[in-house]
Design a protein around this motif. Structure first.
Motif, PDB file in Angstrom:
ATOM      1  N   ALA A   1      96.762 -56.373  90.755  1.00 49.20           N
ATOM      2  CA  ALA A   1      96.233 -55.024  90.982  1.00 49.20           C
ATOM      3  C   ALA A   1      96.694 -54.112  89.858  1.00 49.20           C
ATOM      4  O   ALA A   1      97.697 -54.366  89.193  1.00 49.20           O
ATOM      5  CB  ALA A   1      96.703 -54.477  92.331  1.00 49.20           C
ATOM      6  N   GLN A   2      95.933 -53.040  89.639  1.00 48.63           N
ATOM      7  CA  GLN A   2      96.221 -52.121  88.541  1.00 48.63           C
ATOM      8  C   GLN A   2      96.185 -50.679  89.013  1.00 48.63           C
ATOM      9  O   GLN A   2      95.396 -50.302  89.890  1.00 48.63           O
ATOM     10  CB  GLN A   2      95.213 -52.300  87.410  1.00 48.63           C
ATOM     11  N   LEU A   3      97.057 -49.885  88.410  1.00 51.77           N
ATOM     12  CA  LEU A   3      97.076 -48.440  88.634  1.00 51.77           C
ATOM     13  C   LEU A   3      97.077 -47.780  87.261  1.00 51.77           C
ATOM     14  O   LEU A   3      97.992 -47.985  86.464  1.00 51.77           O
ATOM     15  CB  LEU A   3      98.331 -48.031  89.414  1.00 51.77           C
TER      16      LEU A   3
ATOM     17  N   ARG B   1      99.602 -47.637  81.989  1.00 50.36           N
ATOM     18  CA  ARG B   1      98.947 -48.603  82.864  1.00 50.36           C
ATOM     19  C   ARG B   1     100.005 -49.416  83.596  1.00 50.36           C
ATOM     20  O   ARG B   1     100.969 -49.875  82.991  1.00 50.36           O
ATOM     21  CB  ARG B   1      98.059 -49.554  82.057  1.00 50.36           C
TER      22      ARG B   1
ATOM     23  N   ARG C   1     100.694 -52.672  86.284  1.00 54.46           N
ATOM     24  CA  ARG C   1     100.180 -53.892  86.886  1.00 54.46           C
ATOM     25  C   ARG C   1     101.170 -54.388  87.938  1.00 54.46           C
ATOM     26  O   ARG C   1     102.390 -54.242  87.795  1.00 54.46           O
ATOM     27  CB  ARG C   1     100.000 -54.992  85.839  1.00 54.46           C
ATOM     28  N   THR C   2     100.632 -54.967  88.987  1.00 51.58           N
ATOM     29  CA  THR C   2     101.464 -55.565  90.022  1.00 51.58           C
ATOM     30  C   THR C   2     100.687 -56.703  90.657  1.00 51.58           C
ATOM     31  O   THR C   2      99.518 -56.926  90.341  1.00 51.58           O
ATOM     32  CB  THR C   2     101.892 -54.519  91.070  1.00 51.58           C
TER      33      THR C   2
ATOM     34  N   ASN D   1     101.271 -51.142  97.781  1.00 52.17           N
ATOM     35  CA  ASN D   1     100.387 -50.970  96.629  1.00 52.17           C
ATOM     36  C   ASN D   1      99.226 -50.034  96.949  1.00 52.17           C
ATOM     37  O   ASN D   1      98.847 -49.184  96.128  1.00 52.17           O
ATOM     38  CB  ASN D   1      99.843 -52.324  96.179  1.00 52.17           C
TER      39      ASN D   1
ATOM     40  N   TYR E   1      97.153 -48.473  93.794  1.00 49.80           N
ATOM     41  CA  TYR E   1      96.753 -49.663  93.046  1.00 49.80           C
ATOM     42  C   TYR E   1      95.403 -50.177  93.543  1.00 49.80           C
ATOM     43  O   TYR E   1      95.107 -50.120  94.735  1.00 49.80           O
ATOM     44  CB  TYR E   1      97.786 -50.774  93.222  1.00 49.80           C
TER      45      TYR E   1
ATOM     46  N   ARG F   1      93.092 -53.582  93.630  1.00 49.21           N
ATOM     47  CA  ARG F   1      93.108 -55.033  93.433  1.00 49.21           C
ATOM     48  C   ARG F   1      91.929 -55.434  92.558  1.00 49.21           C
ATOM     49  O   ARG F   1      90.782 -55.071  92.827  1.00 49.21           O
ATOM     50  CB  ARG F   1      93.054 -55.762  94.780  1.00 49.21           C
TER      51      ARG F   1
END
Length: 205
Positions: free
Chosen positions: A31-33, A170, A172-173, A186, A191, A193
């Motif tokens: 997932a990204q934020l 950026r 990432r998780t 998340n 975040y 996905r």
């Protein structure tokens, strides 16, 4: 354990392996934020809601980090894609490119997250505001007696806020799709996905 393969959930090879009798034994995600999508006030409220001190970790905290890691090392759900290798002193030591954040109850570290930084050509690890960087969460964990209180969410929120101020653009998780706590954390942070993975194992039926 038989042979194990980790693939994107939509990979053509998955169909072939399942046809050959390789079942899916675990699912994981990424997932990204993006920095410009962070709702700072919301994240600050998530930190405050924990009701415990939350701060960046430093070299003086390594023993506490190792103790929490030992106590929780067997608690990570999933399979090889989300397996956590026990920390040694090097991985437990925060640095310019490996940041740690923790939640404390008295003298006890009860939650922590470690984040690895990938710095662009125009930035330096010790001064990210001059450039740009991506942050990849390595691990987030909460001590057994403190789970279900939003503490994991709080420590992740604190890490995002601090690194955002330092110039990270950026985040990432990822983790196991069978870990509702980290999925909820998340989601609370914003975040999105964008990766789905499956782990298949020969002979697992």
């Amino acid at each position: 354990m038989g042979d194990v393969v980790v693939l994107p959930a939509d990979a053509p090879r998955r169909v072939e392996l399942e046809r050959r009798g390789w079942p899916v034994v675990a699912r994981s995600f990424g997932a990204q934020l993006d920095g410009d999508a962070v709702e700072r006030e919301r994240l600050r409220s998530l930190v405050d809601r924990a009701g415990l001190p939350v701060r960046a970790l430093d070299v003086a905290d390594v023993d506490a980090v190792l103790a929490l890691d030992v106590a929780t090392v067997g608690h990570y759900p999933g399979s090889v894609a989300t397996r956590h290798e026990p920390f040694d002193r090097e991985r437990a030591t925060p640095s310019a490119t490996r940041r740690g954040f923790g939640v404390w109850s008295g003298d006890d570290l009860v939650a922590m997250t470690f984040v690895d930084l990938l710095v662009g050509d125009d930035g330096a690890a010790a001064g990210l505001a001059a450039g740009s960087a991506s942050a990849e969460t390595d691990v987030t964990v909460v001590a057994v007696g403190h789970r279900g209180r939003g503490i994991g969410t709080a420590v992740k929120a604190a890490s995002v806020l601090a690194l955002l101020d330092a110039g990270v653009t950026r985040f990432r998780t990822g983790g196991s799709a069978d870990n509702p706590a980290i999925i909820a954390a998340n989601t609370a942070l914003g975040y999105v996905r964008d990766e789905e993975w499956v782990t298949l194992e020969a002979g697992a039926l």
